[in-house]
Enzyme design. Structure first.
Site, short mmCIF file in Angstrom:
data_model
loop_
_atom_site.label_atom_id
_atom_site.label_comp_id
_atom_site.label_asym_id
_atom_site.label_seq_id
_atom_site.Cartn_x
_atom_site.Cartn_y
_atom_site.Cartn_z
N HIS A 152 0.88 -1.19 0.00
CA HIS A 152 0.00 0.00 0.00
C HIS A 152 0.91 1.23 0.00
O HIS A 152 1.99 1.20 0.62
CB HIS A 152 -0.82 0.07 1.30
CG HIS A 152 -2.16 -0.57 1.28
ND1 HIS A 152 -2.75 -1.08 2.40
CD2 HIS A 152 -3.08 -0.74 0.27
CE1 HIS A 152 -3.95 -1.57 2.11
NE2 HIS A 152 -4.16 -1.38 0.83
N CYS A 158 -2.62 3.06 9.03
CA CYS A 158 -3.76 2.20 8.61
C CYS A 158 -4.84 2.12 9.66
O CYS A 158 -5.95 1.72 9.34
CB CYS A 158 -3.32 0.77 8.36
SG CYS A 158 -1.70 0.47 7.78
#
Ligand code: ARG
Length: 296
Positions: A194, A290
């Site tokens: 990511h 996150c």
């Protein structure tokens, strides 16, 4: 317009509309957090090893850290059967258009195991007054929200990572949907699956990155738009998720503990590292960035 290399740039930062910093943090409880499948290399070997009690304590300490920095979090309860729901950066991309409209674009999770998380965020954020915008039906792309799409501080300008979870084509759709310029960055190391694992924006002119996670054109693009590019040491980036740090206010940088090399660079650049322990969540391939979502 989606840009992939510095030669294509036909604007400057100052040409992008101002974007006020998001003031609301959203956290999701780790009530059902676990490593129950493997969808990134960090999860390998960790199935069944999460200490639930420690995870709760670490999550509460993170919540307290945001509160102490004056970002009292909004809290959503985790849902049984969705062990990754605690990573609330991934299911949506919050936006504030230049005309002031505030909402979220819904993700299309790459991993089928995570697909059902999105509807819970759509409901919750819809109830909290946010416009909820799906990607158009005609768009056939995966998109993992703020895991891969990150706003440039203070500017209506979006950085978009692709290569593992989000498809590059999703950014063409977002550029149109939000009428925004997107800077697309290609990721090529599966440990950095990511964008938020290797790219942490700190202020309008400073970013913390792990350069080896990007191809050359992407690195050049980062250097073209940030005057100061800090680099995290390899071990801290890969094992401790140093670049998954989060700077909510332009000064404090909430970061996994043990990132001593990164912290020295942050301090030298005038930032204040705020270490927290997210070790149980690192087993799932996630850390600070996150575990929160910043809402406008
Ligand atoms: N286990 C989760 C996954 O692989 C971790 C997500 C971490 N989130 C992030 N924004 N990097 O999807």
């Amino acid at each position: 317009m989606v840009y992939s290399s510095p030669d294509a740039l036909d604007f400057q930062l100052a040409d992008c509309p101002a974007l006020p910093a998001p003031q609301r943090a959203l956290l999701t409880t780790p009530a059902y957090f676990d490593v129950a499948y493997v969808i990134n290399p960090h999860m390998e070997g960790h199935a069944g090893t999460v200490n639930k009690d420690v995870a709760w304590q670490q999550w509460k300490a993170l919540r307290a850290t945001y509160t102490a920095l004056d970002f009292e979090p909004l809290v959503l309860d985790g849902v049984e059967g969705l062990p990754d729901m605690v990573f609330c950066a991934n299911q949506t991309l919050p936006y504030r258009r230049p005309n002031g409209t505030r909402g979220v674009v819904l993700s299309r999770m790459h991993a089928p195991q995570r697909a059902d998380e999105v509807a819970h965020y759509a409901d919750f954020l819809g109830r909290h007054g946010y416009e909820v915008t799906p990607l158009p039906d005609a768009v056939d792309s995966d998109f993992e929200g703020m895991g891969d799409a990150i706003w440039h501080p203070n500017r209506y300008l979006l950085w978009g990572g692709y290569g593992f979870r989000t498809d590059r084509a999703a950014y063409e759709a977002l550029a149109e949907l939000l009428d925004v310029r997107v800077l697309a960055l290609r990721l090529h190391d599966p440990d950095f699956y990511h964008l938020d694992t290797c790219f942490s924006v700190l202020s309008e002119d400073t970013v913390l990155i792990y350069p080896d996670a990007f191809d050359a054109a992407s690195c050049d693009l980062i250097h073209a738009l940030f005057a100061n590019v800090l680099e995290a040491p390899g071990h801290e980036a890969r094992e401790l998720f140093a670049c998954n740090a989060h700077c909510p206010d332009g000064t404090h940088v909430i970061i996994q503990e043990g990132c001593t090399g990164t912290n020295a660079r942050l301090s030298a650049a005038g930032f204040v590292p705020v270490p927290v322990d997210t070790s149980e969540f690192l087993k799932s391939g996630g850390s600070v960035f996150c575990m929160k979502q910043m809402l406008f």
